[in-house]
Write a protein that holds these residues in place. Structure first.
Motif, PDB file in Angstrom:
ATOM      1  N   LEU A 163       0.633  -1.342   0.397  1.00 39.72           N
ATOM      2  CA  LEU A 163      -0.008  -0.293   0.153  1.00 39.72           C
ATOM      3  C   LEU A 163       0.801   1.109  -0.084  1.00 39.72           C
ATOM      4  O   LEU A 163       1.926   1.179   0.637  1.00 39.72           O
ATOM      5  CB  LEU A 163      -1.162   0.027   1.166  1.00 39.72           C
ATOM      6  N   ALA A 164       0.400   2.002  -0.115  1.00 43.91           N
ATOM      7  CA  ALA A 164       0.804   3.605  -0.966  1.00 43.91           C
ATOM      8  C   ALA A 164       0.896   4.339   0.581  1.00 43.91           C
ATOM      9  O   ALA A 164       1.867   5.344   0.755  1.00 43.91           O
ATOM     10  CB  ALA A 164       1.344   3.685  -2.463  1.00 43.91           C
ATOM     11  N   GLU A 165      -0.819   4.381   1.277  1.00 46.90           N
ATOM     12  CA  GLU A 165      -0.973   4.964   1.984  1.00 46.90           C
ATOM     13  C   GLU A 165      -2.259   4.092   2.670  1.00 46.90           C
ATOM     14  O   GLU A 165      -2.409   2.743   2.839  1.00 46.90           O
ATOM     15  CB  GLU A 165      -1.708   6.265   1.306  1.00 46.90           C
ATOM     16  N   ASP A 166      -2.028   4.538   3.869  1.00 43.96           N
ATOM     17  CA  ASP A 166      -3.073   3.719   4.596  1.00 43.96           C
ATOM     18  C   ASP A 166      -4.333   4.259   4.436  1.00 43.96           C
ATOM     19  O   ASP A 166      -4.877   4.771   3.538  1.00 43.96           O
ATOM     20  CB  ASP A 166      -3.275   5.123   5.941  1.00 43.96           C
ATOM     21  N   VAL A 167      -4.892   2.934   4.491  1.00 44.14           N
ATOM     22  CA  VAL A 167      -6.651   3.138   4.195  1.00 44.14           C
ATOM     23  C   VAL A 167      -7.161   1.922   4.959  1.00 44.14           C
ATOM     24  O   VAL A 167      -6.407   1.191   5.765  1.00 44.14           O
ATOM     25  CB  VAL A 167      -6.229   1.753   2.495  1.00 44.14           C
ATOM     26  N   ARG A 168      -8.303   2.841   5.128  1.00 40.01           N
ATOM     27  CA  ARG A 168      -9.297   2.204   5.975  1.00 40.01           C
ATOM     28  C   ARG A 168     -10.579   1.327   6.042  1.00 40.01           C
ATOM     29  O   ARG A 168     -11.150   1.422   4.741  1.00 40.01           O
ATOM     30  CB  ARG A 168      -9.874   3.073   7.076  1.00 40.01           C
ATOM     31  N   ARG A 169     -10.493   0.063   5.825  1.00 34.60           N
ATOM     32  CA  ARG A 169     -11.090  -0.651   5.169  1.00 34.60           C
ATOM     33  C   ARG A 169     -13.069  -0.704   6.544  1.00 34.60           C
ATOM     34  O   ARG A 169     -12.841   0.097   6.991  1.00 34.60           O
ATOM     35  CB  ARG A 169     -10.966  -2.814   5.241  1.00 34.60           C
ATOM     36  N   PRO A 170     -13.819  -0.878   5.393  1.00 29.84           N
ATOM     37  CA  PRO A 170     -15.414  -1.043   5.561  1.00 29.84           C
ATOM     38  C   PRO A 170     -15.020  -1.593   6.844  1.00 29.84           C
ATOM     39  O   PRO A 170     -16.569  -1.175   7.832  1.00 29.84           O
ATOM     40  CB  PRO A 170     -17.028  -2.307   4.899  1.00 29.84           C
ATOM     41  N   ASP A 171     -14.855  -3.334   7.532  1.00 25.34           N
ATOM     42  CA  ASP A 171     -14.769  -3.670   9.050  1.00 25.34           C
ATOM     43  C   ASP A 171     -13.774  -2.235   9.478  1.00 25.34           C
ATOM     44  O   ASP A 171     -14.419  -2.368  10.991  1.00 25.34           O
ATOM     45  CB  ASP A 171     -14.519  -4.441   8.967  1.00 25.34           C
ATOM     46  N   GLY A 172     -13.379  -1.557   9.624  1.00 30.28           N
ATOM     47  CA  GLY A 172     -13.004  -0.669  10.746  1.00 30.28           C
ATOM     48  C   GLY A 172     -10.858  -0.829  10.736  1.00 30.28           C
ATOM     49  O   GLY A 172     -10.189   0.105  11.710  1.00 30.28           O
ATOM     50  N   VAL A 173     -10.939  -1.714   9.655  1.00 30.97           N
ATOM     51  CA  VAL A 173      -9.424  -2.180  10.009  1.00 30.97           C
ATOM     52  C   VAL A 173      -8.491  -1.262   9.830  1.00 30.97           C
ATOM     53  O   VAL A 173      -9.223  -0.753   8.214  1.00 30.97           O
ATOM     54  CB  VAL A 173      -9.129  -3.589   9.525  1.00 30.97           C
ATOM     55  N   VAL A 174      -7.558  -0.451  10.038  1.00 31.39           N
ATOM     56  CA  VAL A 174      -6.967   0.028   9.173  1.00 31.39           C
ATOM     57  C   VAL A 174      -5.239  -0.130   8.451  1.00 31.39           C
ATOM     58  O   VAL A 174      -4.579  -0.890   8.974  1.00 31.39           O
ATOM     59  CB  VAL A 174      -6.208   1.452  10.034  1.00 31.39           C
ATOM     60  N   LEU A 175      -6.102  -0.424   7.034  1.00 32.34           N
ATOM     61  CA  LEU A 175      -4.052  -1.405   6.679  1.00 32.34           C
ATOM     62  C   LEU A 175      -3.451   0.469   6.485  1.00 32.34           C
ATOM     63  O   LEU A 175      -3.706   1.154   5.576  1.00 32.34           O
ATOM     64  CB  LEU A 175      -4.476  -1.593   5.037  1.00 32.34           C
ATOM     65  N   GLN A 176      -2.304   0.011   7.500  1.00 31.20           N
ATOM     66  CA  GLN A 176      -0.686   1.363   6.677  1.00 31.20           C
ATOM     67  C   GLN A 176       0.081   1.179   5.688  1.00 31.20           C
ATOM     68  O   GLN A 176      -0.393   0.247   5.370  1.00 31.20           O
ATOM     69  CB  GLN A 176      -0.152   1.275   8.346  1.00 31.20           C
ATOM     70  N   ALA A 177       0.254   2.392   5.773  1.00 39.00           N
ATOM     71  CA  ALA A 177       1.600   2.483   4.104  1.00 39.00           C
ATOM     72  C   ALA A 177       2.027   1.334   4.560  1.00 39.00           C
ATOM     73  O   ALA A 177       2.941   1.454   5.396  1.00 39.00           O
ATOM     74  CB  ALA A 177       1.590   3.719   4.504  1.00 39.00           C
ATOM     75  N   GLY A 178       2.470   0.548   4.001  1.00 34.20           N
ATOM     76  CA  GLY A 178       4.114  -0.106   3.186  1.00 34.20           C
ATOM     77  C   GLY A 178       2.941  -1.654   3.298  1.00 34.20           C
ATOM     78  O   GLY A 178       3.923  -2.649   3.480  1.00 34.20           O
TER      79      GLY A 178
END
Length: 600
Positions: A108-123
């Protein structure tokens, strides 16, 4: 529920005994297994160039007179990132090139918040998971496909519907890869053109590529394989909650769909709608895949692990039928399970996730049924099953190998050929006098060649054998009945002697020297439960060490009988050690193999 209910059914009387890797099933005649990739952590240059040891979910196509094989790869464990997909090719299905990355690692190039609330961090690194690898379009384009998903915690899976989406790229006639595009986003999970790193396929300037993608998207059979990773509720999928579709066409045009866990249904409108998905109790299987197809002789075949144990996936069986709904004659397609060399999460033992070539994705040479599978989720294999599928032959054999193509297939023989223990036809002792060569430098595997002959109570077997050395290596020679029970065992042993197993102990029969040809004659008598061995002017009789009522094949193998792993072997475990380095090579040549006797 009636055991023989369901859209398809197995009506045969054979079942697999899972205490044996071969299941005590009679082998289909002439099946040949070739290793494509042997994982190697210490020497990546001998394997994939990365040293990754989780390799799984291979898929196969035949296009432009070339085999294309795609598989998933992670460093150690299933669903533990990073992940990528590799592709390897072959002109003959026997000799394979170096794997190339067709879908690279994705972060991932940037942080992404999924619909389930989990935040996937950049990298955060993705892993790949796909049930479909190839598509040959009506216009003749070959597309490769993959899917990027995420596993931020051990509870997550890349096929939970929250991954990014499905990617596609063209493979050119010259083997070159086109650009990577997304062909379908998991839009319901928040992914689109704005937060992903590859463009949408509609941005391609290639009109023919666009036509191929559009044809795929309208193919409800091909795209139904996508549901598991997508899980969208937008109506794109006619069947939900099913995994790993395999499908084929019946004589009346209807489509049979087969999924994991013994599920099946029928479509009468090219996959747009389906009958109720039913459990098929006569197809005993767990979470491994099943492959079904119409074979080149007009009959049908299913290939699967006939086992309720999903963590120990053996044997690989084939059942056949004439009408596409009723199958019988369960035969052995693959029954070799070497030790798993590398530990890792969810690395199930055995012949995993069998896939073949879809009807639209090419007809391979000789009209054979070609399949691929992963061994212990670390090595990749292919297998050629001759068509028609046969379990017996009805005339005795005389094989001299001289008319065969060096390095090519060996008709009539059942072959198990690892990369470090290959079975090949060689120009030895000369181009005019070829031999079958078994070599072995693998510390955990062996070369194996079997020749089926007519089932007989009494049979005379003669072969000419030469060993390339006498101070290391072993060549085991056995006769077997239909359940792979061996009543006799002759060994060219590592101490320079030919020995036999006699009443539970090995006895020396005759010395042998490297480079010398030996005529070996074995007279088998299942009525009297004995055999006579003649070699080097010596004749001796021995009792069977295991009772059989008949024999029907001879086996040459460069290692002892393999009994591990077994059903009680723990799936989770560490590395075995020393699996990355070869041992001194041992070589054996078979110049003649013939049988004579009375068929039952």
């Amino acid at each position: 529920m009636d055991q023989l209910s369901g859209p398809v059914r197995y009506t045969g009387g054979e079942i697999a005994n899972l205490d044996y890797h071969h299941g005590q099933l009679r082998p289909a005649v002439g099946v040949q297994h070739y290793q494509v990739l042997r994982a190697n952590r210490s020497h990546p240059e001998w394997a994939d160039g990365f040293g990754w040891t989780y390799n799984h979910a291979p898929m196969l196509a035949y296009w432009n007179e070339t085999f294309y094989l795609e598989y998933l790869s992670d460093p150690v464990s299933e669903h533990v990132p990073p992940g990528q997909t590799l592709l390897v090719t072959s002109r003959d299905g026997i000799h394979w090139g170096k794997p190339l990355v067709v879908f690279p690692q994705y972060r991932l190039a940037e942080d992404v918040r999924r619909p389930d609330g989990v935040v996937l961090q950049a990298g955060t690194a993705a892993v790949m998971h796909q049930r479909m690898g190839f598509y040959v379009s009506p216009g003749g384009k070959l597309l490769a496909l993959g899917f990027y998903g995420f596993c931020p915690t051990p509870k997550d899976k890349p096929n939970d519907g929250l991954g990014i989406g499905r990617v596609v790229r063209e493979i050119g006639i010259d083997g070159a890869f086109g650009p990577i595009y997304f062909i379908r986003y998991n839009g319901h999970a928040g992914w689109d053109e704005e937060n992903t790193q590859f463009p949408f396929y509609r941005e391609s300037p290639d009109a023919a590529f666009l036509d191929a993608c559009e044809a795929l998207l309208t193919d409800k059979l091909a795209t139904l394989q996508w549901w598991e990773e997508d899980r969208s509720s937008d109506g794109f999928y006619a069947v939900e909650e099913q995994r790993a579709l395999s499908y084929y066409r019946l004589p009346d045009g209807r489509i049979v769909g087969l999924w994991k866990s013994s599920n099946a249904a029928i479509s009468s409108d090219e996959g747009r709608t389906w009958s109720l998905v039913e459990d098929v109790p006569s197809l005993i299987m767990a979470g491994a895949k099943i492959w079904g197809q119409q074979t080149s002789d007009g009959n049908y075949a299913l290939v699967y692990n006939p086992s309720p144990t999903g963590t120990h996936r053996w044997p690989l069986a084939i059942v056949t039928g004439e009408n596409g709904t009723d199958f019988d004659r369960m035969l052995l397609a693959g029954g070799e399970v070497p030790p798993r060399r590398y530990g890792g999460q969810h690395k199930d033992y055995g012949l995993n996730y069998v896939r073949g070539i879809e009807a639209a994705n090419g007809m391979p040479p000789r009209g054979s049924l070609w399949i691929t599978y992963s061994m212990n989720k670390e090595d990749i294999w292919v297998c050629e099953i001759p068509v028609p599928v046969q379990d017996r032959i009805h005339s005795h054999v005389r094989d001299e190998f001289t008319d065969l193509v060096s390095g090519g297939p060996v008709p009539g023989w059942n072959i198990y050929s690892p990369l470090w223990a290959p079975v090949t036809v060689e120009d030895f002792p000369s181009m005019a006098d070829k031999s079958l060569r078994l070599a072995d430098r693998d510390p955990y595997d062996y070369a194996k060649a079997e020749r089926v002959f007519p089932e007989s109570r009494r049979v005379e077997i003669r072969c000419k054998i030469s060993a390339g050395q006498s101070d290391h290596g072993q060549l085991f020679i056995e006769c077997c009945d239909g359940k792979s029970t061996a009543p006799l065992r002759v060994v060219f042993d590592s101490n320079g002697y030919i020995r036999v197993l006699n009443q539970g102990y090995y006895v020396e029969v005759h010395p042998y020297e490297a480079g010398v040809w030996y005529d070996v004659a074995i007279s088998v008598d299942a009525v009297l439960q004995n055999y006579e061995l003649a070699i080097g002017g010596i004749k001796k009789k021995f009792r069977f060490f295991a009772p059989v009522l008949s024999v029907e094949r001879i086996t040459f193998r460069t290692g002892p009988v393999r009994r591990d792993p077994h059903l009680e072997t723990r799936v989770q475990g560490g590395d075995v050690g020393d699996g990355d380095e070869p041992v001194p090579e041992a070589i054996y040549y078979i110049n003649l193999m013939e049988t004579n006797g009375e068929e039952l």
